[in-house]
Design an enzyme around this catalytic site. Sequence first.
Site, PDB file in Angstrom:
ATOM      1  N   ASP A 199     -16.069  -3.972  -4.526  1.00  0.00           N
ATOM      2  CA  ASP A 199     -16.081  -5.278  -3.861  1.00  0.00           C
ATOM      3  C   ASP A 199     -17.487  -5.852  -4.022  1.00  0.00           C
ATOM      4  O   ASP A 199     -18.467  -5.106  -4.015  1.00  0.00           O
ATOM      5  CB  ASP A 199     -15.737  -5.138  -2.369  1.00  0.00           C
ATOM      6  CG  ASP A 199     -15.246  -6.454  -1.761  1.00  0.00           C
ATOM      7  OD1 ASP A 199     -14.039  -6.564  -1.467  1.00  0.00           O
ATOM      8  OD2 ASP A 199     -16.087  -7.368  -1.577  1.00  0.00           O
ATOM      9  N   SER A 200     -17.581  -7.171  -4.155  1.00  0.00           N
ATOM     10  CA  SER A 200     -18.915  -7.763  -4.335  1.00  0.00           C
ATOM     11  C   SER A 200     -19.691  -7.790  -3.018  1.00  0.00           C
ATOM     12  O   SER A 200     -20.904  -7.953  -3.016  1.00  0.00           O
ATOM     13  CB  SER A 200     -18.800  -9.171  -4.907  1.00  0.00           C
ATOM     14  OG  SER A 200     -17.977  -9.947  -4.079  1.00  0.00           O
ATOM     15  N   CYS A 208      -2.880 -14.232  -3.641  1.00  0.00           N
ATOM     16  CA  CYS A 208      -2.560 -14.673  -2.276  1.00  0.00           C
ATOM     17  C   CYS A 208      -2.806 -16.174  -2.133  1.00  0.00           C
ATOM     18  O   CYS A 208      -2.895 -16.685  -1.020  1.00  0.00           O
ATOM     19  CB  CYS A 208      -3.354 -13.875  -1.242  1.00  0.00           C
ATOM     20  SG  CYS A 208      -5.121 -14.044  -1.411  1.00  0.00           S
ATOM     21  N   PHE A 266     -11.538  -5.466  -5.588  1.00  0.00           N
ATOM     22  CA  PHE A 266     -11.501  -6.361  -4.414  1.00  0.00           C
ATOM     23  C   PHE A 266     -10.996  -5.550  -3.212  1.00  0.00           C
ATOM     24  O   PHE A 266     -10.018  -5.919  -2.555  1.00  0.00           O
ATOM     25  CB  PHE A 266     -10.568  -7.564  -4.665  1.00  0.00           C
ATOM     26  CG  PHE A 266     -10.847  -8.325  -5.933  1.00  0.00           C
ATOM     27  CD1 PHE A 266     -11.822  -9.313  -5.965  1.00  0.00           C
ATOM     28  CD2 PHE A 266     -10.144  -8.049  -7.103  1.00  0.00           C
ATOM     29  CE1 PHE A 266     -12.076 -10.024  -7.135  1.00  0.00           C
ATOM     30  CE2 PHE A 266     -10.390  -8.756  -8.269  1.00  0.00           C
ATOM     31  CZ  PHE A 266     -11.353  -9.748  -8.291  1.00  0.00           C
ATOM     32  N   ARG A 320       0.837  -1.207   0.000  1.00  0.00           N
ATOM     33  CA  ARG A 320       0.000   0.000   0.000  1.00  0.00           C
ATOM     34  C   ARG A 320       0.870   1.255   0.000  1.00  0.00           C
ATOM     35  O   ARG A 320       0.538   2.248  -0.648  1.00  0.00           O
ATOM     36  CB  ARG A 320      -0.914   0.003   1.228  1.00  0.00           C
ATOM     37  CG  ARG A 320      -2.005  -1.034   1.161  1.00  0.00           C
ATOM     38  CD  ARG A 320      -2.896  -0.952   2.392  1.00  0.00           C
ATOM     39  NE  ARG A 320      -3.816  -2.068   2.421  1.00  0.00           N
ATOM     40  CZ  ARG A 320      -3.989  -2.898   3.445  1.00  0.00           C
ATOM     41  NH1 ARG A 320      -3.330  -2.709   4.573  1.00  0.00           N
ATOM     42  NH2 ARG A 320      -4.837  -3.896   3.374  1.00  0.00           N
ATOM     43  N   ASP A 365      -6.527  -7.240  -6.303  1.00  0.00           N
ATOM     44  CA  ASP A 365      -6.107  -8.028  -5.131  1.00  0.00           C
ATOM     45  C   ASP A 365      -7.220  -9.006  -4.767  1.00  0.00           C
ATOM     46  O   ASP A 365      -7.879  -8.856  -3.738  1.00  0.00           O
ATOM     47  CB  ASP A 365      -5.786  -7.078  -3.963  1.00  0.00           C
ATOM     48  CG  ASP A 365      -5.251  -7.842  -2.752  1.00  0.00           C
ATOM     49  OD1 ASP A 365      -4.706  -8.948  -2.928  1.00  0.00           O
ATOM     50  OD2 ASP A 365      -5.382  -7.318  -1.620  1.00  0.00           O
TER      51      ASP A 365
HETATM   52  N1  SAH Z   1      -7.402  -5.628  -1.086  1.00  0.00           N
HETATM   53  C1  SAH Z   1      -7.993  -5.887   0.189  1.00  0.00           C
HETATM   54  C2  SAH Z   1      -8.131  -7.357   0.507  1.00  0.00           C
HETATM   55  C3  SAH Z   1      -8.910  -8.131  -0.521  1.00  0.00           C
HETATM   56  S1  SAH Z   1      -9.645  -9.568   0.105  1.00  0.00           S
HETATM   57  C4  SAH Z   1      -7.203  -5.168   1.268  1.00  0.00           C
HETATM   58  O1  SAH Z   1      -6.176  -4.534   0.978  1.00  0.00           O
HETATM   59  O2  SAH Z   1      -7.610  -5.215   2.423  1.00  0.00           O
HETATM   60  C5  SAH Z   1     -10.643 -10.069  -1.220  1.00  0.00           C
HETATM   61  C6  SAH Z   1     -11.948  -9.324  -1.363  1.00  0.00           C
HETATM   62  O3  SAH Z   1     -12.540  -9.735  -2.593  1.00  0.00           O
HETATM   63  C7  SAH Z   1     -12.997  -9.612  -0.302  1.00  0.00           C
HETATM   64  O4  SAH Z   1     -13.366  -8.426   0.327  1.00  0.00           O
HETATM   65  C8  SAH Z   1     -14.189 -10.216  -1.063  1.00  0.00           C
HETATM   66  O5  SAH Z   1     -15.449  -9.738  -0.594  1.00  0.00           O
HETATM   67  C9  SAH Z   1     -13.941  -9.712  -2.458  1.00  0.00           C
HETATM   68  N2  SAH Z   1     -14.494 -10.523  -3.554  1.00  0.00           N
HETATM   69  C10 SAH Z   1     -14.545 -11.869  -3.664  1.00  0.00           C
HETATM   70  N3  SAH Z   1     -15.062 -12.235  -4.850  1.00  0.00           N
HETATM   71  C11 SAH Z   1     -15.337 -11.093  -5.526  1.00  0.00           C
HETATM   72  C12 SAH Z   1     -15.880 -10.795  -6.816  1.00  0.00           C
HETATM   73  N4  SAH Z   1     -16.223 -11.773  -7.663  1.00  0.00           N
HETATM   74  N5  SAH Z   1     -16.018  -9.506  -7.158  1.00  0.00           N
HETATM   75  C13 SAH Z   1     -15.658  -8.512  -6.325  1.00  0.00           C
HETATM   76  N6  SAH Z   1     -15.152  -8.730  -5.108  1.00  0.00           N
HETATM   77  C14 SAH Z   1     -14.991  -9.995  -4.704  1.00  0.00           C
END
Ligand code: SAH
Length: 394
Positions: free
Chosen positions: A250-251, A338, A228, A212, A298
Amino acid sequence: MELKNIYLKRGKEDSLRRYHPWVFSGAIHHIDEGIEEGDVVRVITAEGELIGTGHFQIGSISVRILDFSDRTIDQNFYAERLQEALNLRIALKLLREDNTAFRLVHGEGDFLPGLVIDVYGNTAVLQAHSPGMHYHRKMIAEALTHLDGLEIKNVYYKSETTLPFKAQLDPVNDYIIGKFDTNIARENGLLFYVDWLKGQKTGFFVDQRYNRSLLEHYSAGRRVLNMFCYTGGFSFYAMRGGATLVHSVDSSAKAVSLTEQNVQLNFPTDARHKAFAEDAFKFLENMEKDAYDLIILDPPAFAKHRSALKNALRGYQRINAQAFSKIAHGGILFTFSCSQAVTKEQFRLAVFSAAAQTGRKVRILHQLTQPADHPINIYHPEGEYLKGLILYVE
Ligand code: SAH
């Protein structure tokens, strides 16, 4: 109480001699009668030599070694290991007025297989990944409150989703010590709410702290898309870095609302930010070309197990190809995986395939990994899980 023994087949101690901390079920010749899941056991070679002490578990990993000796596993043992873990974080300069969130224990990386502890100010969130650590949770919590150099008042236990389901331990997420205090933590001077009660993992992804910061460095004057976003970590760094616009996607509606709260906490009334509760695949497909100069991808672990590897790689290729085909000229892509089951090389190949598919000129600026408070035990390479690339897209 006399500890029980696990006896290895002949020659099956080789990896233990190289300090790899797992005993696989196939290596076991027989076990003493009466051993139960979660017990502390001694591991004995075919020659009768004691080679380590660890937690027994039913499954393909049968023992997680806590010490390569016959050391007693008690509160003193945990106190010592936790202090060593803390001393490392102090050396890393992670305990500062402007930084109160960090990982204190990263399983095998801190010689405590099956245990994860994240710290948010005076609260530690403890996560057990093995029945043995579940049974020792109170001892560990107690030891946490007596560390030299860190004042932990509250210990929240959050293992409902991390313990093997078949062990039928029915863990309850709750405070072992203390109670709800504040849940606002700081990372590099930025504030955020941590929802350890209901959030994913321990409530925040502390493993992206360093990445970040890099993003902040690249954000000035750019239109940023944070895919995400979860609690919006990358988004508020982008705002501090001078992004002209930040869109977080985010979904999960809950994640979007957390992101909005966190942005408000740091940049109240700042109109540069907007959050969308949408599926990432759809959003990427529908978004306009050239709308963003910096994109962060991510996603959650696409491959939770090796069996899902092929689909996972396809998933990474797909989202990266979308980003490459839509990002503005001179754009920067932060892309991550990850999934522990996906290697650095496999991930890079998926991103390469995505780039080739679009024909954009792409250069690697940085190769990213997990931060130093998620150390990798050199004898346990499986501990490396986070991979990322910062790419320049002409
Ligand atoms: N980048 C974030 C961590 C990501 S964790 C950080 O820095 O804190 C992954 C995220 O992806 C979760 O919040 C989950 O809700 C989301 N996610 C999972 N599948 C998804 C999709 N198909 N579309 C959008 N978001 C999604």
